[in-house]
Design a protein around this motif. Sequence first.
Motif, short mmCIF file in Angstrom:
data_model
loop_
_atom_site.label_atom_id
_atom_site.label_comp_id
_atom_site.label_asym_id
_atom_site.label_seq_id
_atom_site.Cartn_x
_atom_site.Cartn_y
_atom_site.Cartn_z
N LEU A 1 189.88 -6.26 -11.32
CA LEU A 1 189.42 -6.17 -9.95
C LEU A 1 189.69 -7.51 -9.49
CD1 LEU A 1 185.79 -4.44 -10.38
CD2 LEU A 1 187.77 -3.59 -9.38
N ASN A 2 189.85 -7.51 -8.19
CA ASN A 2 190.06 -8.86 -7.33
C ASN A 2 191.31 -9.70 -7.89
OD1 ASN A 2 187.94 -8.13 -5.43
ND2 ASN A 2 186.51 -8.49 -7.21
N ASP B 1 186.56 -6.98 -14.64
CA ASP B 1 186.15 -7.81 -13.37
C ASP B 1 186.42 -9.04 -13.96
OD1 ASP B 1 184.29 -8.71 -14.82
OD2 ASP B 1 182.57 -7.97 -13.63
N GLU B 2 186.19 -10.11 -12.69
CA GLU B 2 186.40 -11.76 -12.98
C GLU B 2 185.46 -12.25 -14.07
OE1 GLU B 2 185.98 -10.95 -8.30
OE2 GLU B 2 185.27 -9.92 -10.34
N CYS C 1 185.34 -1.86 -5.30
CA CYS C 1 185.24 -1.92 -6.86
C CYS C 1 185.22 -0.76 -7.61
CB CYS C 1 184.14 -2.76 -7.24
SG CYS C 1 184.09 -4.32 -6.64
N HIS D 1 180.55 -1.91 -12.61
CA HIS D 1 180.89 -2.74 -11.60
C HIS D 1 180.31 -2.55 -10.17
CE1 HIS D 1 183.33 -4.46 -14.58
NE2 HIS D 1 184.37 -3.56 -14.70
N ARG E 1 192.15 -13.23 -17.83
CA ARG E 1 190.98 -12.23 -18.03
C ARG E 1 191.29 -11.59 -19.49
NH1 ARG E 1 190.04 -9.21 -13.26
NH2 ARG E 1 189.85 -10.79 -11.39
#
Length: 635
Positions: A504-505, A316-317, A377, A336, A558
């Motif tokens: 993610l995102n 994830d972020e 997610c 998540h 990331r």
Amino acid sequence: MSIDQAYAEVDRITRREARNFAYGIMVLPRPKRRAIAAIYAFARRVDDIADGALPDDEKRERLEQLHADLDQPGSDPVLVALADARSRYPVPAEALHVLIDGGLQDTQQKRYATFEELHGYCRKVAGAVGVACIAVRRRRESSSTSATSTGSIASASVGARVQSSREHEFPHVSGAARASEPSARREGQYRRVRPSAERAGSRRQRRQPFAEPGSAGRERKAARDVRVSVVGGGLAGLAAALDLVDAGADVTVHEARPTLGGAVQTLPERDDDPKPPPDNGQHIALGCFTEYLRFLDRIGQSGSVRRMKLELPVLDERRRWATIRRSPLALLRYGHVSFGERLAILRALAGWNETVHAETFGGELRARGQSAHAVECFWDVFVRPALNLPAGEASAEAGLFTVQTALLGEAADADLVLPVRPLGEMHGEAAGRALEAAGASVETGARIDDLAALGAEAIVLAVPPVESARLLGDSEPGLEHSPIVSVHLLFDRPILRRPLAALLNSPAHWVFNRGLLTGHLAEAKGEYLTVVSSGAPELEALRGRELVELIAVALTERLGEAELLWSRVSREPNATIAVKSGSDAYRPGPQTDRPNVVRAGAWTATRWPPTMEGAVRSGRAAARALTKAPAGVPA
């Protein structure tokens, strides 16, 4: 009719007609039990037609129609359930067609002169049912056994439909045939009943261009006498060509590109490319892709993939990792989404069915208690690459099928199958060699503008929908397309250290460690990565340098800082059709309006999303359909 309704009907048929058998299969897991019931109900139908009170000509007409209905089930519950079972298990189509042939033989022959003749009949009925059921019961074993092969296939039947001695006069155990009347016994002659066989056979020969593999019971023109042109050298065309050449047809493949493989390609190599040169995307198969894996085996490439249990690392972020695995305990640990969302995911999976409540899969998930956050997610992590659309745009039916087939089937169905060699080598090049070794001809760089100019007796049209419509003179189907964008990157140091990961995102949906997967270490101990973003037209519209910078920054933010040494972009604006709500209505089956011309392609009606599995299935369905097409050279 829904899949659940179809299975409910075949279950009722099984319990009504064979109560003990229905009790016996209750020990099987539910998916296998439903598949076996579908096979039984189909065999029951063949038997009821063959042994019913209809005139023989009408019996034969109905049985011949069943051959075509196997690939186009319509709304018939037995055929719908059987089609679904065949999509989940490697039930050989040949076994089902041979079973129908056994029913046809019932209308032409009642007594058998020798044990060998009787054995041949039993292999068509009891043996064919047994082969079909074994494909379900022993999911991981080879399903290539033919219902017409030698051996003790007849004894393998589960609930076989061998007729009683009141309906057929069987020979004695010694193998001596029972004579039909005293005069015949004295002369050593035996009665063989074939009512109107010559007339029925000649009618079928006019309608059938050539024999299907294993269909010796049907009187058709030999496959080796038929010139077949396959237009399109993608996976669908290659699968059709292999089946046809294996049947003995004189096959020529015409491909407009300089290489075979269609949408599964390796990019032309450049001087500065790392080894191996990049593919036009990272194509992933699953363990449930049984026909695709069989295709690889046929062309000698089963060792060119790496198979591993479902394990999807997700970042994830905030640089936190969590992994999607198949087990309930692992899903409860997926960090998540909230704990409440994890419980809702498990409840949805535990009560999964194929009843549709919404147009899109995103709406369907919301109707099943899933939050928007869980859709983004969790569900979209694997649904988006599978369907090449986010859940909010994909049809509910496509999403339901994907989850049921990949996640809720056998454990091995969810396995990841990753290529370890360049896609061009292990698909187009290998298939070309296999075809030529079998006696087929392959022409690349050969664009076809007029089917009549091919001079073929039969044609498989395995090209994209717009090109298919042009060659057939049809109006274009109302299908949209969805793009795939791939960015290939060489960094100066390792930053991923695992085979694959989802972000993610991020505009970088999935990243694959190409150097690790293919066994090539990048220069200076760097790392060779491929990023694939599915169903993202906003990325497809970006210029090359802008796209590379966007993806490189997304990765290094990331995964850690690194210097970009090399990059290359590949775009497939029409990578797949967009499986949106209502799109199935525009996906035709293999049959066309032209005699002896059939269509194939992942975009056609296969019941599968437009994947490599769907492409191979469509090619094999086209080859089967061609054996039942009306005669006549297409004009």
